[in-house]
Structures are given as C-alpha cells and as structure tokens.
Design a protein around this motif. Structure first.
Motif, mmCIF file in Angstrom:
data_model
loop_
_atom_site.group_PDB
_atom_site.id
_atom_site.type_symbol
_atom_site.label_atom_id
_atom_site.label_comp_id
_atom_site.label_asym_id
_atom_site.label_seq_id
_atom_site.Cartn_x
_atom_site.Cartn_y
_atom_site.Cartn_z
ATOM 1 N N ASN A 133 0.820 -1.209 0.000
ATOM 2 C CA ASN A 133 0.000 0.000 0.000
ATOM 3 C C ASN A 133 0.858 1.266 0.000
ATOM 4 O O ASN A 133 0.527 2.258 0.648
ATOM 5 C CB ASN A 133 -0.968 0.014 1.185
ATOM 6 C CG ASN A 133 -2.136 0.968 0.974
ATOM 7 O OD1 ASN A 133 -2.549 1.200 -0.158
ATOM 8 N ND2 ASN A 133 -2.643 1.543 2.049
ATOM 9 N N THR A 138 -2.836 1.226 7.456
ATOM 10 C CA THR A 138 -4.237 1.286 7.848
ATOM 11 C C THR A 138 -4.301 1.271 9.379
ATOM 12 O O THR A 138 -3.260 1.120 10.041
ATOM 13 C CB THR A 138 -4.983 0.072 7.289
ATOM 14 O OG1 THR A 138 -4.382 -1.117 7.839
ATOM 15 C CG2 THR A 138 -4.889 0.027 5.762
ATOM 16 N N TRP A 169 -3.029 5.739 5.429
ATOM 17 C CA TRP A 169 -3.994 5.501 4.365
ATOM 18 C C TRP A 169 -5.266 6.298 4.632
ATOM 19 O O TRP A 169 -5.835 6.245 5.723
ATOM 20 C CB TRP A 169 -4.320 4.014 4.289
ATOM 21 C CG TRP A 169 -5.357 3.647 3.260
ATOM 22 C CD1 TRP A 169 -6.538 3.030 3.473
ATOM 23 C CD2 TRP A 169 -5.278 3.886 1.850
ATOM 24 N NE1 TRP A 169 -7.216 2.852 2.290
ATOM 25 C CE2 TRP A 169 -6.463 3.380 1.269
ATOM 26 C CE3 TRP A 169 -4.322 4.485 1.016
ATOM 27 C CZ2 TRP A 169 -6.719 3.441 -0.103
ATOM 28 C CZ3 TRP A 169 -4.575 4.558 -0.344
ATOM 29 C CH2 TRP A 169 -5.761 4.038 -0.891
ATOM 30 N N GLY A 171 -8.190 6.203 2.899
ATOM 31 C CA GLY A 171 -9.376 5.644 2.260
ATOM 32 C C GLY A 171 -10.582 5.633 3.186
ATOM 33 O O GLY A 171 -10.458 5.748 4.412
ATOM 34 N N VAL A 172 -11.752 5.475 2.595
ATOM 35 C CA VAL A 172 -13.001 5.455 3.364
ATOM 36 C C VAL A 172 -12.993 4.306 4.362
ATOM 37 O O VAL A 172 -13.424 4.459 5.518
ATOM 38 C CB VAL A 172 -14.216 5.344 2.416
ATOM 39 C CG1 VAL A 172 -15.506 5.147 3.207
ATOM 40 C CG2 VAL A 172 -14.311 6.577 1.531
ATOM 41 N N GLU A 173 -12.476 3.142 3.942
ATOM 42 C CA GLU A 173 -12.454 1.979 4.823
ATOM 43 C C GLU A 173 -11.562 2.231 6.039
ATOM 44 O O GLU A 173 -11.899 1.830 7.163
ATOM 45 C CB GLU A 173 -11.964 0.751 4.059
ATOM 46 C CG GLU A 173 -11.929 -0.542 4.861
ATOM 47 C CD GLU A 173 -13.301 -1.005 5.326
ATOM 48 O OE1 GLU A 173 -13.350 -1.861 6.228
ATOM 49 O OE2 GLU A 173 -14.316 -0.516 4.793
ATOM 50 N N ALA A 174 -10.434 2.915 5.829
ATOM 51 C CA ALA A 174 -9.544 3.233 6.948
ATOM 52 C C ALA A 174 -10.247 4.157 7.937
ATOM 53 O O ALA A 174 -10.136 3.987 9.158
ATOM 54 C CB ALA A 174 -8.263 3.880 6.434
ATOM 55 N N GLU A 175 -10.972 5.141 7.426
ATOM 56 C CA GLU A 175 -11.702 6.047 8.312
ATOM 57 C C GLU A 175 -12.799 5.294 9.063
ATOM 58 O O GLU A 175 -13.036 5.530 10.248
ATOM 59 C CB GLU A 175 -12.307 7.202 7.496
ATOM 60 C CG GLU A 175 -11.274 8.134 6.878
ATOM 61 C CD GLU A 175 -10.369 8.763 7.914
ATOM 62 O OE1 GLU A 175 -10.876 9.203 8.972
ATOM 63 O OE2 GLU A 175 -9.152 8.807 7.680
ATOM 64 N N GLN A 179 -9.104 5.267 11.787
ATOM 65 C CA GLN A 179 -7.719 5.669 11.544
ATOM 66 C C GLN A 179 -7.247 6.726 12.535
ATOM 67 O O GLN A 179 -6.180 6.607 13.141
ATOM 68 C CB GLN A 179 -7.577 6.205 10.107
ATOM 69 C CG GLN A 179 -6.169 6.563 9.684
ATOM 70 C CD GLN A 179 -5.301 5.355 9.449
ATOM 71 O OE1 GLN A 179 -4.875 4.679 10.396
ATOM 72 N NE2 GLN A 179 -5.036 5.052 8.192
#
Length: 338
Positions: A133, A138, A169, A171-175, A179
C-alpha cells in the motif's frame, strides 16, 4: 550502486553528473580495447565529476531532497533492520484479525541487546508497492505497532522506530475502522512508556501517518530525508488549488532535515553517502547503527521517570518560537494603533 543502475532511476538534477560519469566509463572501455593511455584525461574528468557532485548535492532544494527521500532504491525499514541487527524475528498481526504489510515490526538484537524494531515499509516495484500500500498504514498497522511497543515496554526492551511514509492511508475503509483514533491512541501511549524510544526518519515522514510511531526520547533524521505535516503536493492543492506548485510548498513547509534541526524538531542528523543512502546502503546502515547504539547507551543511563519527563518536555517545547513571534507581532500592532 553501478552507473547503469543509477541511470535507470535517474533524477532530473542528477542528469549532468550521470552524463559525465557515462562519458568517463565510455572512454575507459575504448581505451581498454585500443590499448591507449588516457589516464591523464580520465583523472581530469573524474576531478570535474567530483566537483560537480559536490555542487549538486551541496545545494539541493527542498523539492530535490524530497525526490531523494522517495528514490525507488532508497533503503527501507527491513533493509536497515537486516543490516544492523544480530538477530531479527518479524511478528505479525494486530490481534484484532488483521495484519498490515505497510507497517512491519518484530524483536531483534542490536549489539547483543534485545530491542523491538518497527517501521513503515514501502515496496521496491509497482507490484510490491501495491502489496505494501505504498507504505501507507491502515488502522491495523498502527494497532500492530502498539501491540509490539506494549510488548517491549512490558519486558523492558528499548523501542526503535523507522519512519518512511507519505501518510496514513486515507481511504473510506480506513476512516470507518478508526484511523484517527488508532494514531491518537498511539501518541498517548508512547508518551507513557518506561523504555527508551528512538525514532528515525529514514525517507519520507508525512503527516499523522509518520507521527503515529514518531513520539520518542530522540528523533533522528537522515540528511536527505524529509518530515512534514502534509506532502507538498497536498499542501499546494489545498492552498493554491494547484498540485503543480509543490516546489513552492516544499520550500514554505521547511521539510528538510537542516530546517527541522534548526526549528528544534529533530535532535540529530545522520549523514548519508554523497549521492544519498541508495548510493551505498551498507555505508548508510553502518552510520545509522553507530548513532542508534550511542544514543541508546545514553538513554539507558536515565531512569524511566526521567525519560518520560524529558519526552514530555521535548514535545511541549515545539512551537514556542512561533507563539512568541505571534505575541510580539500582536504587541507591535497595538503599539502602532495607539
């Protein structure tokens, strides 16, 4: 690194030097084939190359240092760990169901002393970078780092971290997985650990992603590394709506090791081989090991309470110059108005 390898990853500002070195190499090959003595001419060209090398690398701009910090062949966390350690055992997982390859860590021996080492890990090529990545962790990466640091604190092992990331990172998934909380929790916990903590910026130290493993008793930085609140590209896009103005942003952010030492952020600079750490990774690793061992010996002479207090004071001092300058400016404005 050979001249041909350097040309494969040629940086713009290195082009005149690479062309001169290629010319020297070509003359040597032709002279060898024709058995002509050109030693005097080669000596003159090598002297010219040495002078050009000093001129280029002695006057690097912040954006050029950023290019060196991002060089594809720059030594990574695992490169340094394997070079400076007597033993190394990588540990995996955050114990919450995930293992982030962008942040690696484990147990090692440095000059016979057990330590825990961890850091960001970028890839060598596109495929490896995608798998890692691009060194952007993450939340699971920061939770893995915290697990390893808590293990170190429990068993009295010093913590050595290596910073090399453009940022966490985003990204939406990390948030969604927390995160910000993961980084903030690391910051809080690192302030309270009893064991010595030495953090080293080995390449690119970007944003909270760098700070998530960057709270320590000592902050070291390689000569051509950078450390910044945001990447120059992101800063330019925010301030001027134009990422192409990153050179201007890099200068304004004061991202170089020299600037950060002057500002009191960085404690010590680690010199690099003339063309950067990627030009001679083993030499860079040897210098890093020497500095880490010396700093660790000094920190181990302090009590845990002394280390925690010094760590706290170190970070509390940051920003005081700017605050005083702001107060002085406000006072001047009031004096003029009256």
């Amino acid at each position: 690194m050979s001249n041909s390898s350097r040309r494969t990853f040629q940086l713009d500002f290195e082009k005149p030097l690479d062309e001169l070195e290629a010319r020297i190499e070509q003359i040597r090959e032709l002279a060898s084939d024709s058995h002509v003595d050109v030693s005097e001419h080669i000596q003159q060209l090598e002297a010219k190359a040495a002078q050009l090398r000093k001129e280029i690398f002695g006057t690097l701009t912040p954006s050029q240092r950023l290019q060196l910090a991002r060089h594809p062949r720059r030594p990574s966390t695992l490169d340094y760990i394997q070079s400076i350690c007597d033993e190394w055992l990588e540990l995996h997982g955050d114990r919450l169901g995930d293992d982030d390859p962008a942040l690696v860590g484990g147990i090692a021996r440095l000059e016979g002393r057990p330590v825990v080492m961890l850091g960001h890990q970028k890839g060598r090529d596109t495929k490896d970078n995608v798998a890692r990545n691009f060194g952007m962790p993450t939340p699971s990466g920061y939770r893995k780092a915290l697990r390893l640091m808590e293990h170190a604190n429990r068993f009295g092992m010093p913590i050595l971290t290596f910073i090399d990331t453009p940022g966490a990172w985003a990204g939406v998934e990390a948030e969604r997985r927390g995160q910000g909380e993961a980084i903030a929790y690391n910051l809080r916990q690192m302030f309270g650990f009893d064991v010595p903590i030495i953090c080293t910026v080995i390449g690119e130290g970007g944003s909270g992603g760098a700070l998530g493993i960057g709270v320590g008793d000592r902050l070291l930085m390689f000569e051509h590394a950078v450390y910044t609140v945001a990447t120059p590209e992101a800063c330019a896009a925010i301030l001027w709506k134009d990422a192409s103005k990153s050179d201007r942003a890099a200068a304004a952010l004061r991202i170089s090791s020299w600037d950060l030492r002057e500002l009191g952020i960085v404690d010590s600079l680690i010199p690099e081989p003339l063309r950067g750490a990627h030009a001679d990774p083993l030499a860079a690793a040897a210098v890093l090991k020497k500095v880490l061992v010396a700093d660790l010996e000094r920190l181990l002479q302090l009590s845990p309470e002394q280390r925690r207090e010094l760590r706290y004071e170190k970070f509390r001092r940051m920003g005081r110059v700017e605050e005083r300058a702001a107060r002085d400016a406000a006072g001047s404005d009031r004096a003029i108005s009256t």
